[in-house]
Motif scaffolding. Structure first.
Motif, mmCIF file in Angstrom:
data_model
loop_
_atom_site.group_PDB
_atom_site.id
_atom_site.type_symbol
_atom_site.label_atom_id
_atom_site.label_comp_id
_atom_site.label_asym_id
_atom_site.label_seq_id
_atom_site.Cartn_x
_atom_site.Cartn_y
_atom_site.Cartn_z
ATOM 1 N N LEU A 32 65.975 50.839 40.281
ATOM 2 C CA LEU A 32 64.729 51.341 40.865
ATOM 3 C C LEU A 32 64.488 52.816 40.566
ATOM 4 O O LEU A 32 63.354 53.269 40.566
ATOM 5 N N ASP A 58 59.915 38.333 59.088
ATOM 6 C CA ASP A 58 59.541 39.582 58.420
ATOM 7 C C ASP A 58 60.116 39.520 57.029
ATOM 8 O O ASP A 58 61.091 38.829 56.772
ATOM 9 N N GLU A 59 59.537 40.262 56.168
ATOM 10 C CA GLU A 59 59.970 40.216 54.800
ATOM 11 C C GLU A 59 60.542 41.570 54.435
ATOM 12 O O GLU A 59 59.981 42.595 54.808
ATOM 13 N N PRO A 107 61.374 43.146 51.064
ATOM 14 C CA PRO A 107 61.578 43.391 49.642
ATOM 15 C C PRO A 107 62.249 44.760 49.487
ATOM 16 O O PRO A 107 62.512 45.456 50.468
ATOM 17 N N PHE A 108 62.551 45.145 48.266
ATOM 18 C CA PHE A 108 63.075 46.494 48.049
ATOM 19 C C PHE A 108 61.987 47.532 48.330
ATOM 20 O O PHE A 108 60.803 47.225 48.227
ATOM 21 N N PRO A 109 62.415 48.747 48.658
ATOM 22 C CA PRO A 109 61.408 49.811 48.785
ATOM 23 C C PRO A 109 60.591 49.891 47.504
ATOM 24 O O PRO A 109 61.103 49.640 46.410
ATOM 25 N N HIS A 122 54.501 34.636 64.999
ATOM 26 C CA HIS A 122 55.334 33.808 64.132
ATOM 27 C C HIS A 122 55.078 32.330 64.404
ATOM 28 O O HIS A 122 54.990 31.518 63.474
ATOM 29 N N ARG A 142 58.323 51.844 44.755
ATOM 30 C CA ARG A 142 58.010 53.147 44.170
ATOM 31 C C ARG A 142 56.529 53.463 44.294
ATOM 32 O O ARG A 142 56.150 54.603 44.582
ATOM 33 N N PRO A 171 59.618 33.471 56.647
ATOM 34 C CA PRO A 171 60.439 34.472 57.307
ATOM 35 C C PRO A 171 59.608 35.243 58.335
ATOM 36 O O PRO A 171 58.404 35.448 58.144
#
Lengths: 282, 282, 282, 282, 282, 282
Positions: free
Chosen positions: C123, F9-10, F12-14, A84, F16, F7
């Motif tokens: 989603l 770690d990032e 995002p949404f899981p 980082h 698909r 950041p």
């Protein structure tokens, strides 16, 4: 059915493929209107840059963690913190990288009568492709990710035939015309407004070994001062200094320092000159 | 939700990726049986060519429009008409391009004892890859799309290490053996049956500036007459002429014209000779 | 080598593959934080939307031009102008589309005890996927691009098993649970806060023919008023009206209008009821 | 380093991914102007078809060899010969497949007032997608590649929700409107000009077992004669016959044969009628 | 609809794209832990190698069959048998290839003070990329697939700028630093522990013709004995021998044999020396 | 140039798309010889499984972390630990999943006379595709990753038209024939050796609300005991029990429990029977 131990995190080696994509994303963040996606405008440019970096830099951090993991026995937490720190240092320096690349771009445009626009230079010239890779890689090298840095410059080497070690130090307004076969070694130092042509080598003349006979990584490549031009195929070897404003002719083989405003030609003595007279040279 | 103005048409910069695919499609149209898709026969070859060109040429027109738009203040209609004119001119010349490339292919096969078949030359030799790119790019350059042309030759440069400016003029039966590091400048003129080896430079010796000190794009690269062979690493600079039938030795540095049938070797005077004796040379 | 005539522009049929990508891009512009790329923040969201639309809408215009070209004998200029008009109309309505989809999303979340968050709905739920496709397609249908519209709803049909004709009119807060096998015909009209379950058909009962015996495209599908719920497998056929607040039971076969607040069950008479008592039904 | 035995040829299972591409290629060969690549003209259409088939059919042969290898103990040579025979039989029948699909296309266009053109039907309607897969798969099934055939119809099932077993026999001018949920069993026989709606099942009523109690593959699905229409959700089970010109209402459950021109409705006796009166039905 | 003859097997030309993937797969089988997929462990490494080879080698056999088919009039069965023989010979030699590459890797690591680990060498150095391609290609060349072999080395040439003909013979512990522009001809022979720098040429001086004037493929490239180092830009031409332990200086042009432990510099006589004194050279 | 906060770690949404690839990788680890890569043998099968899981499970952990991050305010360390725990629990249960899937496979093969081999079932039948998704998703749901679980079952829903909520409990030897339109709700419980046909619904009859009127997630779907068969289109609603060995006829609408060995047909009383007589039913 056999079941493996599932590691909490996995640390394969850094991936050349992944780094190629990361560097392309960073390039489009550095020059969004020319290398970025279709549809950008001056109003949305900044937001694109921010979004791109928020993706590319964590991806790069993951690659750096792989390098740190392969090389150290540190704890997971330390590796994360160190990666980082490296990425944040890179992020902080990116505006400087952009400013340096703008001087490279300007130098290329000014130095080649065939260049019709800055766009053409950015889209076509291998020198710019190389410098984008090198200037990012150099920061990573300095901050402690030399393997990732080296993979990045080798990607440029494969794409352009120009081989700059990420450890080399290159100041602003640097231009390499054509470029195929250029080699710039790990400890080379290059000043402002330097111009190289294809197949120039800034190499080492000899290697130092320690008491056990192992090679030692000491300063062993040339120092090129400001405003030097080096023509195609010249070979400059060893920790020597090419004085500011000098011109080194094509195919010259040089292993001794020369003073400022020297002109060096194959089979001719070194001469100190005024650069104004350089135009009809070599 | 913010809403942008929707432009009727969008003109990003020409795309290196898109042009890479277009040039590959044109290559497979030029040599359908060897570079085209599986399953072609002599009966269906012509139809494949027609279909490929009906796809690749409008795609190329779109790229040309992007260049015209970036460079001009003309109306949409003018840009469309001009791009269409350029593409039609290219289409008309493609049979000539094919004929020229056949002479290049024949020259490569005849000139390299390691070549086992014309197929091997077309599938393997960087010279052929480069010439396909160059000969198409040169037409586009001449017709008024120099940026698209330059991107195409830089794609070849990246793939093969051979850097031919699209403005250069290269006549039939041209062969470059190995090729890495070859540089041929914008105003170079090359005759028939010329053969180069790797790392040959046909470059400029000096640049001309206008009254404001800007570089001027004048003829500044060599003229190579018919039947010349130039060996690896030779550097030929300036608007000089290498007379027909001459042979320039490896690593030679040449900045003065030489007459027909000259032999130029490192550290030796220029000699006019009969080419029949060239075999055991250099 | 044969040479084709090179058309100034090419008009193949609209492409299902291209439209699939365009609709995905529009979806990510409509819901950037959930369906958009990694790295977006509230600050950069708007710029992402603008950039996406500046790409997706010209791409869509190109597809619309293909439809217009296939269907009309109009001039090039007319086709361009008409496609541009359609796309601008769509652009203007996109904020409304987003507002409508928000009501659909809310309806899904409120109507399914298994839904844990609006994110899960967006989603996971096929209903939302379908409504994004349908609401955009309906605008295109209305503005004069019915073939492109139909391809878009058929993409949704293939992805979700829900078949809504783009000509149908569907008001806000619409939810389809599970959805596989639902069919909603071209002239159906659906009010606010309507809820369907899987395998519901809103179909035609008979076709009208003109004097030559050709089928005529007249209103022939049901009108569903506000606050109606239709359970799984119900089939409702013909230009009939289901009164506001009604509930149609599973597997019911219905070809006659029913008044407001009706309850229709298999093998049972239609009953007008208060919706408050509906909870333990059917 | 461990070294495996290198097999002369490898026979993995047939690949769903590969068969999906093969069937798409065959589809574009069957309808080159609509499903084929950009740039085709009437002059080059035939050549495209020939080239496509020279690619797709050997690819298909490779898949068939995998099936034959998995199922038989035959020699390599026999497997090659058998696969080649199957592919040649398919090739011979492809013109018939195209003719049959043209009748299906015409039936779809004639049968749906929402259809605006044959193009729309071919590009949008799941029925056509399914029939292209089914008609090719049925040939392969008949010739001896039932696993490859089944994979092909399951690809269609996944894409459209229509499940036709490749063993079923379907005559010309067949149309399925909407289609989701339709099931047509292995031994079903369907006459000319038959029309189905969504969720129709042509299934088996019971299974026959042999003396060891194993299921036996006997005729067990319905025979549908010419000119029958079956509305949404109808279930027809067992080796029964639906007489020519009959109409089976939505959601009907039918396990007994009906004579020609019967009308079957839920809860109503079967009635023989003249089809001219069918318009205002069901 | 036109129908082509369906060939039992198809033999297009070998594919550069396919061979690029095959060689990458072979590379990951040779160095599974560094170039193989994520997730490998020492326990699963061997199984990965076996599986990879069971895929890559039959794929390579298919490419070899294409070459054999293009070049011969042999029967199908003969072509299959011959391709299988070639692939089995390659398989048998792969452990030797791995051992040789390990010596190359060690030589690179030992010879470059900038190299920090063997991993860095394998992941970054163009020399290693090239040697993986060359050592596999050389085996194929020797066994009778020279076209496939040449395509493989030209893939390396494009990726690294290093052009080694697959016919050249290169012994263990070979290292090329930087590499761009290196050319090693078809009949060159290179001993153990040889080190080259960028732009070195090991070329032919003249071609032999037969009675009809055709070029004849005779030994015409240099023999480099053990422990020789050749600096950047040196050109060594003809069937001459560079004696063991010699050092050839940068840019040297050499067309005559030199004895063991010679030092050759530009403009200087050849001197036989003890290698221990070489360190501060050239 | 603007610079974002980077950041560490990032989240995002899981994704698909990512989960689709992960589930395919898990499927090939569960059935390596049939769904795994070419070239596997019995000897290398285990190693392939181990390697696949060492890749797929950490990838899945990353998706689970995204879900945990979106839903909780926990610390980074907690999220990592929790995701790791979930993945390890899944890993431990995978052998059971494989055993359960083997019973499903066997049930499909035994239950369909059209099935010719277990291979055909695994490669073709939507039921198996669905059960692979469901059985993995159910474990994730139980362990605390319900959003990831739901995305996985919706991927199956889109591919097969079968909609099983990951919360449902399904015992061994479960088979769904054809499958399109099947819906199995969140709290359904299904015993051993149950067989469904297409379009069967196991749904909720009514929703419970709490004091604020919000829907409450209580047991509301049917319990299906062992050895039940449910024919196409049957709808079974509410927390009722279908007794062991029962048979529910096609299109039946059932909202009350039935005892063991019941036969339920449309319009007919429920009858308790011996299953031996079921063969000629419904």
């Amino acid at each position: 059915m056999v079941m493996p131990q599932i590691p909490e995190d996995e640390y394969p080696f850094p991936s050349r493929l992944a780094l190629g994509q990361i560097i392309d994303n960073l390039a489009s963040a550095l020059f969004p209107m020319r290398l970025g996606p279709r549809g950008l405008t001056l109003e949305t440019e900044d937001a694109f840059v921010v979004t791109s970096l928020r993706r590319a830099l964590p991806d790069l951090a993951a690659q750096v963690r792989m390098e740190l993991h392969a090389g150290h026995a540190e704890s997971e937490a330390d590796i994360h913190a160190e990666a980082h720190r490296i990425i944040c240092a890179l992020a902080e320096s990116l505006p400087d990288v952009r400013r340096l690349l703008d001087t490279d771009l300007e130098a290329a445009f000014a130095g080649d009568p065939a260049a019709r626009s800055v766009d053409e230079v950015l889209l076509c010239y291998p020198a710019l492709t190389t410098m984008i890779h090198y200037r990012i890689a150099h920061l990573l090298y300095r901050e402690g990710a030399p393997l990732v840095a080296r993979i990045i410059t080798e990607i440029a080497h494969s794409r352009t035939g120009i081989d700059i070690h990420p450890g080399a130090q290159v100041d602003e307004s640097f231009f390499i015309d054509h470029g195929t076969g250029v080699v710039i070694g790990q400890t080379a130092i290059i000043g402002k407004r330097v111009r190289l042509f294809q197949a120039v080598t800034l190499g080492a003349r000899s290697f130092t070994t320690d008491e056990q006979g192992h090679l030692v990584n000491t300063p062993r490549h040339p120092v090129i001062e400001d405003d030097v031009v080096i023509y195609a195929g010249a070979t400059i070897l060893g920790r020597i200094t090419i004085g500011a404003g000098s011109a080194i002719g094509g195919n010259v083989w040089l292993t001794k320092s020369v003073g400022p405003r020297s002109i060096v030609q194959q089979g001719a003595p070194n001469v100190s000159i005024e650069r104004d007279t350089l135009e009809d040279w070599p």
